[in-house]
Write an enzyme that holds these catalytic residues in place. Structure first.
Site, PDB file in Angstrom:
ATOM      1  N   GLY A   1      -4.700  70.753 -14.227  1.00 45.88           N
ATOM      2  CA  GLY A   1      -5.249  69.918 -14.893  1.00 45.88           C
ATOM      3  C   GLY A   1      -3.379  69.346 -14.819  1.00 45.88           C
TER       4      GLY A   1
ATOM      5  N   ARG B   1      10.970  66.135  -9.819  1.00 45.91           N
ATOM      6  CA  ARG B   1      12.714  65.723 -10.078  1.00 45.91           C
ATOM      7  C   ARG B   1      14.064  66.998 -10.074  1.00 45.91           C
ATOM      8  NH1 ARG B   1      15.449  63.326 -13.599  1.00 45.91           N
ATOM      9  NH2 ARG B   1      16.721  61.822 -12.908  1.00 45.91           N
TER      10      ARG B   1
ATOM     11  N   ARG C   1      -8.092  72.724  -8.538  1.00 45.29           N
ATOM     12  CA  ARG C   1      -8.296  74.048  -8.512  1.00 45.29           C
ATOM     13  C   ARG C   1      -8.897  74.214  -7.769  1.00 45.29           C
ATOM     14  NH1 ARG C   1      -7.765  72.896 -14.474  1.00 45.29           N
ATOM     15  NH2 ARG C   1      -8.926  71.194 -15.043  1.00 45.29           N
TER      16      ARG C   1
ATOM     17  N   ASP D   1      -1.585  78.595 -17.974  1.00 43.80           N
ATOM     18  CA  ASP D   1      -2.582  79.588 -18.161  1.00 43.80           C
ATOM     19  C   ASP D   1      -2.908  79.754 -16.888  1.00 43.80           C
ATOM     20  OD1 ASP D   1      -2.821  81.713 -19.675  1.00 43.80           O
ATOM     21  OD2 ASP D   1      -5.220  81.405 -19.978  1.00 43.80           O
TER      22      ASP D   1
ATOM     23  N   THR E   1       0.757  72.011 -19.109  1.00 44.30           N
ATOM     24  CA  THR E   1      -0.461  71.698 -19.174  1.00 44.30           C
ATOM     25  C   THR E   1       0.154  70.811 -20.438  1.00 44.30           C
ATOM     26  OG1 THR E   1      -2.632  72.182 -19.807  1.00 44.30           O
ATOM     27  CG2 THR E   1      -0.395  74.335 -20.337  1.00 44.30           C
TER      28      THR E   1
ATOM     29  N   ASP F   1      -2.660  71.426 -23.267  1.00 45.59           N
ATOM     30  CA  ASP F   1      -2.830  72.185 -24.266  1.00 45.59           C
ATOM     31  C   ASP F   1      -1.785  72.994 -24.456  1.00 45.59           C
ATOM     32  OD1 ASP F   1      -5.911  71.059 -23.172  1.00 45.59           O
ATOM     33  OD2 ASP F   1      -6.158  73.172 -21.453  1.00 45.59           O
TER      34      ASP F   1
ATOM     35  N   ASP G   1      -1.158  76.172 -24.404  1.00 48.67           N
ATOM     36  CA  ASP G   1      -1.899  76.549 -24.339  1.00 48.67           C
ATOM     37  C   ASP G   1      -1.224  78.173 -24.358  1.00 48.67           C
ATOM     38  OD1 ASP G   1      -2.521  76.247 -22.081  1.00 48.67           O
ATOM     39  OD2 ASP G   1      -4.320  76.393 -21.997  1.00 48.67           O
TER      40      ASP G   1
ATOM     41  N   ARG H   1     -17.213  53.696 -41.836  1.00 52.70           N
ATOM     42  CA  ARG H   1     -17.846  54.669 -41.644  1.00 52.70           C
ATOM     43  C   ARG H   1     -17.381  56.199 -41.186  1.00 52.70           C
ATOM     44  NH1 ARG H   1     -19.226  50.186 -36.228  1.00 52.70           N
ATOM     45  NH2 ARG H   1     -20.609  49.962 -37.067  1.00 52.70           N
TER      46      ARG H   1
ATOM     47  N   ARG I   1     -10.208  72.310 -24.407  1.00 49.72           N
ATOM     48  CA  ARG I   1     -11.793  73.607 -24.137  1.00 49.72           C
ATOM     49  C   ARG I   1     -11.435  74.767 -25.282  1.00 49.72           C
ATOM     50  NH1 ARG I   1     -12.876  73.216 -18.411  1.00 49.72           N
ATOM     51  NH2 ARG I   1     -13.744  71.564 -18.393  1.00 49.72           N
TER      52      ARG I   1
ATOM     53  N   ARG J   1      -4.617  62.586 -20.857  1.00 50.26           N
ATOM     54  CA  ARG J   1      -4.371  63.754 -19.473  1.00 50.26           C
ATOM     55  C   ARG J   1      -3.008  62.224 -18.483  1.00 50.26           C
ATOM     56  NH1 ARG J   1      -7.448  67.372 -17.105  1.00 50.26           N
ATOM     57  NH2 ARG J   1      -7.533  66.854 -15.493  1.00 50.26           N
TER      58      ARG J   1
HETATM   59  P1  ADP Z   1      -4.335  74.861 -15.732  1.00 54.07           P
HETATM   60  O1  ADP Z   1      -3.257  75.940 -14.556  1.00 54.07           O
HETATM   61  O2  ADP Z   1      -4.080  73.495 -16.084  1.00 54.07           O
HETATM   62  O3  ADP Z   1      -4.726  76.902 -16.894  1.00 54.07           O
HETATM   63  P2  ADP Z   1      -6.767  76.076 -14.377  1.00 54.07           P
HETATM   64  O4  ADP Z   1      -7.228  77.159 -15.222  1.00 54.07           O
HETATM   65  O5  ADP Z   1      -7.950  75.746 -13.896  1.00 54.07           O
HETATM   66  O6  ADP Z   1      -5.437  75.452 -15.001  1.00 54.07           O
HETATM   67  O7  ADP Z   1      -6.235  76.835 -12.910  1.00 54.07           O
HETATM   68  C1  ADP Z   1      -5.695  76.423 -12.029  1.00 54.07           C
HETATM   69  C2  ADP Z   1      -6.086  77.080 -10.814  1.00 54.07           C
HETATM   70  O8  ADP Z   1      -5.182  78.210 -11.244  1.00 54.07           O
HETATM   71  C3  ADP Z   1      -7.306  77.840 -10.574  1.00 54.07           C
HETATM   72  O9  ADP Z   1      -7.994  76.577  -9.630  1.00 54.07           O
HETATM   73  C4  ADP Z   1      -7.441  78.736  -9.636  1.00 54.07           C
HETATM   74  O10 ADP Z   1      -6.541  78.513  -8.209  1.00 54.07           O
HETATM   75  C5  ADP Z   1      -5.651  79.490 -10.022  1.00 54.07           C
HETATM   76  N1  ADP Z   1      -6.250  80.701 -11.356  1.00 54.07           N
HETATM   77  C6  ADP Z   1      -6.335  80.324 -11.922  1.00 54.07           C
HETATM   78  N2  ADP Z   1      -6.881  81.832 -12.555  1.00 54.07           N
HETATM   79  C7  ADP Z   1      -6.728  82.617 -12.269  1.00 54.07           C
HETATM   80  C8  ADP Z   1      -6.861  83.991 -11.901  1.00 54.07           C
HETATM   81  N3  ADP Z   1      -7.742  84.376 -12.427  1.00 54.07           N
HETATM   82  N4  ADP Z   1      -6.353  84.505 -10.452  1.00 54.07           N
HETATM   83  C9  ADP Z   1      -6.502  84.023  -9.862  1.00 54.07           C
HETATM   84  N5  ADP Z   1      -5.707  82.328  -9.365  1.00 54.07           N
HETATM   85  C10 ADP Z   1      -6.413  81.699 -10.843  1.00 54.07           C
HETATM   86  O1  F6P Z   2      -6.247  72.372 -18.714  1.00 53.61           O
HETATM   87  C1  F6P Z   2      -5.826  70.550 -18.951  1.00 53.61           C
HETATM   88  C2  F6P Z   2      -7.368  69.695 -19.848  1.00 53.61           C
HETATM   89  O2  F6P Z   2      -7.088  68.972 -19.709  1.00 53.61           O
HETATM   90  C3  F6P Z   2      -8.038  70.569 -20.774  1.00 53.61           C
HETATM   91  O3  F6P Z   2      -8.113  69.937 -22.393  1.00 53.61           O
HETATM   92  C4  F6P Z   2      -9.683  70.554 -20.636  1.00 53.61           C
HETATM   93  O4  F6P Z   2     -10.395  71.108 -20.546  1.00 53.61           O
HETATM   94  C5  F6P Z   2      -9.404  70.746 -19.109  1.00 53.61           C
HETATM   95  O5  F6P Z   2      -8.627  70.592 -18.417  1.00 53.61           O
HETATM   96  C6  F6P Z   2     -10.510  69.376 -18.077  1.00 53.61           C
HETATM   97  O6  F6P Z   2     -10.622  70.034 -16.685  1.00 53.61           O
HETATM   98  P1  F6P Z   2     -10.717  69.277 -16.060  1.00 53.61           P
HETATM   99  O7  F6P Z   2      -9.824  68.693 -14.732  1.00 53.61           O
HETATM  100  O8  F6P Z   2     -11.612  70.350 -14.652  1.00 53.61           O
HETATM  101  O9  F6P Z   2     -12.694  68.090 -16.276  1.00 53.61           O
END
Ligand code: ADP
Ligand code: F6P
Length: 323
Positions: free
Chosen positions: A14, A24, A75, A106, A128, A130, A132, A165, A174, A256
């Site tokens: 995300g 930068r 993703r 993460d 991120t 989040d 998280d 209300r 999530r 976002r």
């Molecule tokens: P974020 O980095 O914001 O948590 P995602 O969880 O969607 O977002 O992860 C982003 C991308 O990182 C995924 O689409 C995938 O390409 C890669 N990724 C995520 N989890 C794994 C994993 N367990 N192993 C390898 N690549 C991963």
């Molecule tokens: O990781 C950032 C985030 O915005 C989460 O808060 C949310 O659950 C998710 O990405 C939404 O992802 P997508 O862009 O795939 O809808």
């Protein structure tokens, strides 16, 4: 120069406000130390396609104030497979990179960790909305997202109060309730439903709303993290059970976007800078973290294994102050 170092940089998962400020910082800190920088478009998707552009100090002019990411993000399902990770590691080697800088959450840094086990030298930067990633006290984008949410809630409170209300506002998160907690605490919400508190207790929520009414609160603001339920269904359940008019608002992707706050620009700049300094010190497979007011790095494997308990005191504080 034959021994010139070369790094790659990508943003993944995300997007988050402040990612551009981090790009930068990495590019400027690197080129000012004679390191060549290859920008990789569309996260791991772009790495697998070797979708690259050479970057210099000028490529990152006037981007600090922009939301989103100029490198684009994605993703990438292929990266979740062992074959995809092998292919990505091979492309890294073919490109002749000395390190891959990954800005993401993460999932993205877990992807980086997998690549590090295949000989890719990773430097991770937490990006991120989040908050998280348990290894760090801050992730780039959180402050902007919370300010956007808080601002929206201030506006929703005006109309909620005028109509007496219940307003149920759904924010992002999530698997993580920090956006809900901070938006709730800073906008004075009466209740916050977050994944960390287990399944949403709608009966308990309805009791709270009725008790608040009895105490003279003619309107109630409820925040729900997307991982804790659907605002529309919750508002309907409240209205059906209490007869009080209830409305739902889903903030969605609003949170976002937008120009990053000063807090996000500062964290992003400092984290990007620290990432390059760590590279120059010879550190590899590290993640930049913000801990107790300082920027530092820690081992990527250890960082991704960190588990931080959810801040229940902050939740209790917000609840106590809300009525
Ligand atoms: P974020 O980095 O914001 O948590 P995602 O969880 O969607 O977002 O992860 C982003 C991308 O990182 C995924 O689409 C995938 O390409 C890669 N990724 C995520 N989890 C794994 C994993 N367990 N192993 C390898 N690549 C991963
Ligand atoms: O990781 C950032 C985030 O915005 C989460 O808060 C949310 O659950 C998710 O990405 C939404 O992802 P997508 O862009 O795939 O809808």
């Amino acid at each position: 120069m034959d021994n010139e170092k070369k790094i790659g940089i990508l943003t993944s998962g995300g997007d988050a406000p402040g990612m551009n400020a981090a790009i930068r910082a990495v590019v400027r800190a690197a080129v000012n130390n004679d390191i060549k920088v290859l920008g990789i478009r569309h996260g791991y998707e772009g790495l697998l396609k070797a979708d690259i552009l050479e970057m210099n100090a000028k490529s990152v002019s006037e981007i600090m104030q922009l939301g989103g990411t100029i490198l684009k993000t994605a993703r990438c399902a292929e990266m979740m497979t062992a074959e995809g990770q092998e292919r990505a590691a091979n492309i890294y080697k073919i490109l002749g990179l000395d390190a891959l800088f990954v800005i993401g959450g993460d999932g993205s840094l877990t992807g980086g960790l997998k690549l590090s086990r295949l000989g890719v030298d990773i430097i991770g930067i937490p990006g991120t909305i989040d908050l998280d990633l348990d290894c760090t006290d801050y992730t780039i984008g959180f402050d902007t997202a919370v300010n956007t949410g808080m601002d929206a809630m201030n506006k929703i409170r005006d109309t909620s109060s005028s109509h007496e209300r219940v307003s149920v506002v759904q924010v992002m998160g999530r698997n993580c309730g920090y956006i809900a907690l901070w938006c709730g605490a800073t906008a004075g919400a009466e209740e916050m439903l977050m994944p960390e508190n287990g399944p949403a207790d709608i009966d308990g929520l309805i009791r709270t709303i009725l008790e608040n009414r009895a105490k003279g609160k003619d309107h109630n603001l409820i925040i729900v993290a997307e991982g804790s339920g659907d605002a529309i269904a919750i508002a309907k359940a409240i209205e059906d059970a209490t007869g009080i008019e209830s409305r739902a608002t889903i903030l969605g992707y609003l949170q976002r976007g937008g120009s990053p706050t000063a807090v996000d620009r500062m964290h992003a700049s400092a984290m990007g800078y620290e990432a390059v300094m760590a590279f120059l010190r010879g550190e590899r497979n590290r993640v930049v973290v913000y801990k107790a007011g300082a920027y530092m790095t820690m081992d990527l494997e250890e960082g991704m294994a960190c588990k931080r308990p959810f801040n229940r005191d902050m939740y209790r504080m917000a609840k106590t102050l809300s009525v």
